[in-house]
Design an enzyme around this catalytic site. Structure first.
Site, PDB file in Angstrom:
ATOM      1  N   ARG A  96     -11.248   5.725 -14.893  1.00 59.57           N
ATOM      2  CA  ARG A  96     -11.794   4.754 -16.180  1.00 59.57           C
ATOM      3  C   ARG A  96     -13.370   4.930 -16.446  1.00 59.57           C
ATOM      4  O   ARG A  96     -13.995   4.779 -15.334  1.00 59.57           O
ATOM      5  CB  ARG A  96     -11.356   3.429 -15.785  1.00 59.57           C
ATOM      6  CG  ARG A  96     -10.003   2.939 -16.568  1.00 59.57           C
ATOM      7  CD  ARG A  96      -9.767   1.600 -16.568  1.00 59.57           C
ATOM      8  NE  ARG A  96     -10.517   0.803 -15.112  1.00 59.57           N
ATOM      9  CZ  ARG A  96     -11.547   0.093 -15.212  1.00 59.57           C
ATOM     10  NH1 ARG A  96     -12.229   0.259 -16.279  1.00 59.57           N
ATOM     11  NH2 ARG A  96     -11.940  -0.292 -14.092  1.00 59.57           N
ATOM     12  N   LYS A 152     -17.978   3.558 -10.934  1.00 60.86           N
ATOM     13  CA  LYS A 152     -17.079   4.838 -10.577  1.00 60.86           C
ATOM     14  C   LYS A 152     -17.904   5.593  -9.937  1.00 60.86           C
ATOM     15  O   LYS A 152     -17.651   6.920  -9.423  1.00 60.86           O
ATOM     16  CB  LYS A 152     -16.242   5.152 -11.714  1.00 60.86           C
ATOM     17  CG  LYS A 152     -15.026   4.211 -11.868  1.00 60.86           C
ATOM     18  CD  LYS A 152     -13.971   4.028 -10.889  1.00 60.86           C
ATOM     19  CE  LYS A 152     -12.976   3.087 -11.648  1.00 60.86           C
ATOM     20  NZ  LYS A 152     -11.967   2.660 -10.661  1.00 60.86           N
ATOM     21  N   VAL A 181      -6.175   6.877  -7.736  1.00 60.12           N
ATOM     22  CA  VAL A 181      -6.289   8.115  -7.994  1.00 60.12           C
ATOM     23  C   VAL A 181      -6.301   8.747  -6.887  1.00 60.12           C
ATOM     24  O   VAL A 181      -5.735  10.079  -6.783  1.00 60.12           O
ATOM     25  CB  VAL A 181      -7.474   8.426  -9.018  1.00 60.12           C
ATOM     26  CG1 VAL A 181      -7.824   9.762  -9.190  1.00 60.12           C
ATOM     27  CG2 VAL A 181      -7.577   7.692 -10.278  1.00 60.12           C
ATOM     28  N   ASP A 204      -8.525 -46.807  11.806  1.00 58.25           N
ATOM     29  CA  ASP A 204      -9.577 -45.871  12.282  1.00 58.25           C
ATOM     30  C   ASP A 204     -10.293 -45.735  10.920  1.00 58.25           C
ATOM     31  O   ASP A 204      -9.955 -46.044   9.602  1.00 58.25           O
ATOM     32  CB  ASP A 204      -8.818 -44.572  12.569  1.00 58.25           C
ATOM     33  CG  ASP A 204     -10.046 -43.485  12.666  1.00 58.25           C
ATOM     34  OD1 ASP A 204     -11.308 -43.974  13.073  1.00 58.25           O
ATOM     35  OD2 ASP A 204      -9.741 -42.421  12.017  1.00 58.25           O
TER      36      ASP A 204
HETATM   37  C1  GDG Z   1      -8.193  -1.865 -10.205  1.00 57.31           C
HETATM   38  C2  GDG Z   1      -9.232  -1.567  -9.280  1.00 57.31           C
HETATM   39  C3  GDG Z   1      -7.468  -0.830  -7.598  1.00 57.31           C
HETATM   40  C4  GDG Z   1      -6.663   6.929 -15.051  1.00 57.31           C
HETATM   41  N1  GDG Z   1      -6.886   7.559 -16.158  1.00 57.31           N
HETATM   42  C5  GDG Z   1      -5.609   7.869 -16.599  1.00 57.31           C
HETATM   43  C6  GDG Z   1      -4.677   7.390 -16.040  1.00 57.31           C
HETATM   44  N2  GDG Z   1      -5.362   6.753 -15.002  1.00 57.31           N
HETATM   45  C7  GDG Z   1      -4.502   5.823 -13.881  1.00 57.31           C
HETATM   46  C8  GDG Z   1      -4.563   6.426 -12.578  1.00 57.31           C
HETATM   47  C9  GDG Z   1      -4.376   5.178 -11.621  1.00 57.31           C
HETATM   48  C10 GDG Z   1      -4.965   4.077 -12.577  1.00 57.31           C
HETATM   49  O1  GDG Z   1      -5.274   4.815 -13.842  1.00 57.31           O
HETATM   50  C11 GDG Z   1      -6.705   3.931 -12.098  1.00 57.31           C
HETATM   51  O2  GDG Z   1      -6.509   3.045 -10.781  1.00 57.31           O
HETATM   52  P1  GDG Z   1      -7.719   2.594 -10.027  1.00 57.31           P
HETATM   53  O3  GDG Z   1      -6.940   2.287  -8.708  1.00 57.31           O
HETATM   54  O4  GDG Z   1      -8.321   4.105  -9.831  1.00 57.31           O
HETATM   55  O5  GDG Z   1      -8.661   2.029 -10.905  1.00 57.31           O
HETATM   56  P2  GDG Z   1      -8.511   0.436 -11.810  1.00 57.31           P
HETATM   57  O6  GDG Z   1      -7.911   0.821 -13.200  1.00 57.31           O
HETATM   58  O7  GDG Z   1      -9.948  -0.015 -11.978  1.00 57.31           O
HETATM   59  O8  GDG Z   1      -8.056  -0.766 -11.113  1.00 57.31           O
HETATM   60  C12 GDG Z   1      -8.967  -0.495  -8.302  1.00 57.31           C
HETATM   61  C13 GDG Z   1      -6.275  -0.985  -8.846  1.00 57.31           C
HETATM   62  O9  GDG Z   1      -6.891  -2.132  -9.712  1.00 57.31           O
HETATM   63  C14 GDG Z   1      -5.174  -1.294  -8.014  1.00 57.31           C
HETATM   64  O10 GDG Z   1      -5.179  -2.632  -7.410  1.00 57.31           O
HETATM   65  O11 GDG Z   1      -7.266   0.388  -6.688  1.00 57.31           O
HETATM   66  O12 GDG Z   1      -9.981  -0.448  -7.381  1.00 57.31           O
HETATM   67  O13 GDG Z   1     -10.725  -1.472  -9.769  1.00 57.31           O
HETATM   68  O14 GDG Z   1      -3.170   5.002 -11.552  1.00 57.31           O
HETATM   69  O15 GDG Z   1      -3.485   7.408 -12.573  1.00 57.31           O
HETATM   70  N3  GDG Z   1      -3.441   7.213 -16.247  1.00 57.31           N
HETATM   71  C15 GDG Z   1      -3.223   8.108 -17.365  1.00 57.31           C
HETATM   72  N4  GDG Z   1      -3.958   8.947 -18.013  1.00 57.31           N
HETATM   73  C16 GDG Z   1      -5.318   8.778 -17.652  1.00 57.31           C
HETATM   74  O16 GDG Z   1      -6.132   9.370 -18.469  1.00 57.31           O
HETATM   75  N5  GDG Z   1      -1.786   8.357 -17.498  1.00 57.31           N
END
Ligand code: GDG
Length: 740
Positions: free
Chosen positions: A275, A280, A379, A500
């Site tokens: 994102r 990041k 990811v 107490d």
């Molecule tokens: C928070 C915390 C923690 C991304 N681009 C696309 C897409 N994604 C999906 C990925 C993944 C999700 O989004 C991103 O997850 P992350 O864990 O990397 O990060 P955050 O969104 O910041 O989430 C993080 C999370 O919560 C869970 O507790 O891991 O540290 O910051 O699933 O695949 N999915 C699609 N298209 C995209 O362009 N379909």
């Protein structure tokens, strides 16, 4: 039947308003997937914001959204206005908590207005959820947007099970302490029975902040509060492993994904998926890739970095700037190293479908994720799972939560461009058998600790946590007015009440001086003592001077210094036992040595004891020094008539003949009582409980093991009980002969 309520800022479905009316889109991935099984099958409801601001729709549309969310998606809409979103979400959540918790301290903004909005919106969530809550329910709250909600729910529903999971890092104490509203936030979280984090590092950081800011110690990650036990643990979030590992090449991929496969046949492919966010580490990643190309020219025209960046928080200045910075860096690398046949960095600024994502993952030799900080980073896990031929390799920074689970990956320091460049080379050149071996062990872990496992483990821990509520029945029975307890009080002709002081009549205060009696307490004690049938005894560890200063004007007995001194109302102090204090001369120098070595600690000398207090000391140092001092004192006092007592942040050496049992006995031996009552909260009160005659009413405040027969929760309950006594006194004196 008991149900489970999930609460998160956003729902697993988003409502949208477009020209044709209202539309709904289900989210995929992360939390939505993790809780899907529970949400579809069980008796559950999910509360959160729909995605449409109240201001953008009319009342009819609002009602329609609420009805569709309820009937079709089992969701409860928490309506928020555009201002709420601006001030609470874009404001406090993303300008204050997000940067601070990700260690971007210079980016943090502290604004009272956004903090107020955060409180207000947490309250809105409470107001929405409150009517749903029934006895026996379980509530699972998610993430940094709702950190005040657990305590709001606890206040109104003391007995429901409340879980909280933080998806972002919990920073170290040195960072967290910078938050202006740090205590309020911790107190909000401490309303939960179970608080989950992704890693043990975050657990440690959280416990350290709680200990330093709220003063709660933990034992095996559990903290005993007045009202409930808070358990803290790590629950690393997993992914939908089967989806990523077992889905055959999806049928619905776009032409773009097919082109990606086509155009990367002749190069080694590096992919990164994020994102758009400054946490990041995207600019550093591009710089590191540039360094890789400069350092290893043999890779020119043979490698390609694909940056897939999903737009996020669009329109916010900081994020727009970041995008521009990325664009400049990408063109610099391409300008410097690119050829007519080869463009080193490909930049995609859009959201791609999950199916396409799998294609990108499967056709990449390396996944490069180098966040500066990341709660977990899903990811990284998705990539490993998708490469079900075990031939990819992950290069990841150590500051992603996932690094603590995926030790077989190439782990780098995200600030070290040299290390990232070398890490890329290592991953590209890693022998196939080594890659397979490393990937297989990561697959084993990811397939077991998948997202369902995560949700199940959290909920089982939450629901299985023993019911550690305090038994309050004695108070309820008494105040209901018909108990044997109350009848005994009313019928008695001569009562003695041992009370107490600290922790019983007044709650614990940061310093002993602050625990002086308030007007309400003085009035209550005066009224209690005004019944001629009552002998009221304050029995305390405090010295006689302070006890007299605070309570000497009342018509009460005072037993001070744990029973050494006795004062009948308005009279002189009487020493109840002859003690000699020679032993102090050998103990004092040892305590002084430890006081010198432990900043913040101090020695208190009482008539019959020496106490070493370490409440104000740095907890880690004090913990070690306390153990050392205790050992030393235990060995030196073996042949003396003194004992070593461990108190709350204090070690006390005292003449073992002096205790509250001895003190209580001094009063009991002076009269004949047909109603004996004693209440206290700490270990020294146990001597009193044991000294009370058969048939007495002894009441312990708190949950520790006790010789007392009854329990109450807090000093507030004690005051309520004493008030009830005074009312019973009034009623019996007004209507003689009536006993209930
Ligand atoms: C928070 C915390 C923690 C991304 N681009 C696309 C897409 N994604 C999906 C990925 C993944 C999700 O989004 C991103 O997850 P992350 O864990 O990397 O990060 P955050 O969104 O910041 O989430 C993080 C999370 O919560 C869970 O507790 O891991 O540290 O910051 O699933 O695949 N999915 C699609 N298209 C995209 O362009 N379909």
């Amino acid at each position: 039947m008991s149900k489970t309520i999930f609460v998160s800022n956003r729902l697993p479905v988003t409502a949208m308003k477009n020209e044709s009316g209202l539309d709904y889109k289900e989210s995929i991935g992360g939390l939505a997937t993790g809780l899907k099984n529970y949400h579809q099958q069980g008796d559950t409801i999910w509360a959160g914001w729909s995605g449409v601001a109240q201001d953008d729709i009319n009342e009819e549309e609002q009602a329609s959204i609420a009805a569709t969310l309820k009937d079709t998606y089992k969701c409860l809409d928490v309506p928020l206005t555009a201002e709420d979103i601006e001030m609470y979400y874009h404001g406090f959540c993303n300008e204050t908590i997000w940067p601070l918790f990700h260690y971007f301290t210079s980016a943090v903004e502290y604004k009272t207005e956004t903090w107020e909005a955060y409180r207000r919106v947490n309250r809105k969530f409470f107001d929405a959820v409150d009517p749903l809550i029934e006895e026996g329910d379980t509530i699972w709250i998610h993430d940094y947007q709702l950190m005040l909600l657990p305590q709001m729910i606890r206040d109104k529903h003391p007995d429901v099970k409340i879980g909280f999971f933080l998806h972002i890092p919990f920073p170290s104490f040195e960072i967290y302490r910078q938050m202006i509203w740090r205590e309020e936030i911790l107190q909000g979280l401490m309303g939960a029975n179970l608080i989950g984090f992704h890693t043990y590092d975050y657990v440690r950081h959280f416990l350290s902040s709680v200990r330093r800011l709220l003063g709660h110690e933990h034992s095996l990650y559990k903290m005993q509060l007045e009202s409930h036990v808070v358990q803290v643990d790590a629950f690393p979030m997993g992914i939908d492993y089967d989806y990523f590992a077992k889905t055959p090449t999806p049928a619905k991929v776009t032409q773009e994904a097919l082109d990606f496969v086509d155009t990367t046949r002749d190069v080694r492919n590096i992919v990164s998926v994020d994102r758009l966010d400054y946490t990041k580490g995207i600019p550093d990643r591009i710089k590191a890739f540039k360094h890789f190309l400069a350092k290893y020219p043999e890779y020119h025209e043979k490698v390609r970095l694909n940056l897939i960046i999903a737009p996020s928080r669009v329109g916010i200045e900081k994020y727009d700037e970041l995008k521009r910075e990325i664009e400049v860096l990408v063109s610099e690398v391409n300008g410097e190293f690119g050829t007519f046949n080869w463009m080193p960095v490909w930049f995609f600024f859009r959201t791609v479908s999950q199916d396409d994502l799998i294609v990108f993952y499967r056709h990449s030799d390396v996944l490069l994720v180098t966040p500066l900080r990341d709660g977990m980073n899903l990811v990284a896990k998705e990539y490993i799972a998708s490469r079900n031929d075990y031939k990819g390799m992950l290069v990841m920074s150590e500051t992603a939560g996932a690094a603590s689970e995926l030790g077989e990956a190439v782990i780098v320091n995200t600030n070290d461009h040299e290390a990232i460049a070398d890490g890329i080379k290592l991953a590209l050149e890693m022998p196939e058998d080594e890659k397979v071996e490393r990937n297989k062990s990561m697959h084993r872990r990811l397939s077991r600790y998948n997202v369902n496992f995560w949700a199940k483990e959290f909920l089982n821990t939450l629901q299985g946590s023993p019911d550690e509520r305090i038994h309050t029945e004695p108070l309820n029975r008494l105040t209901s007015g018909a108990s044997e307890f109350e009848r005994s009080y009313r019928d008695a002709q001569s009562r003695v009440l041992f009370l107490d002081y600290d922790g019983t009549l007044v709650g614990f205060k940061p310093t002993p001086e602050q625990a002086r009696p308030d007007a309400e307490l003085k009035q209550l004690l005066a009224k209690l003592a005004s019944d001629p049938k009552n002998t009221v005894v304050i029995i305390t560890g405090r010295d006689r001077y302070i006890a007299e200063k605070w309570l000497g004007d009342l018509n009460v007995y005072i037993v001070a210094s744990h029973g050494l001194w006795l004062r009948t109302p308005g009279d002189e102090w009487l020493m109840t036992i002859n003690i000699d204090g020679d032993w102090k001369d050998s103990i004092r120098p040892i305590m002084e040595t430890y006081t010198d070595r432990t900043p913040g600690s101090l020695i208190e000398e009482k008539d019959f004891s020496l106490a070493w207090h370490y409440r104000q000391s740095e907890p880690d140092i004090a913990g070690v020094k306390r153990n050392e001092l205790r050992e030393a004192l235990m060995s030196i006092t073996q042949s003396m008539t003194v004992g070593v007592l461990d108190g709350n942040k204090v070690i006390e050496v005292k003449d073992s003949r002096v205790n509250k049992g001895h003190g209580a006995h001094q009063v009991l031996s002076r009269g004949k009582y047909d109603f004996v009552f004693g209440v206290g909260d700490d270990r020294t009160d146990e001597d009193m409980f044991n000294a009370l005659p058969e048939g007495s009413y002894s009441v312990k405040i708190g949950k520790e093991p006790t010789a007392a027969k009854f329990r109450l929760k807090s000093s507030r309950d004690v005051r309520a009980l004493l008030k009830r006594f005074t009312e019973a006194s009034e009623e019996t004196s007004a209507k003689p002969g009536e006993s209930s």
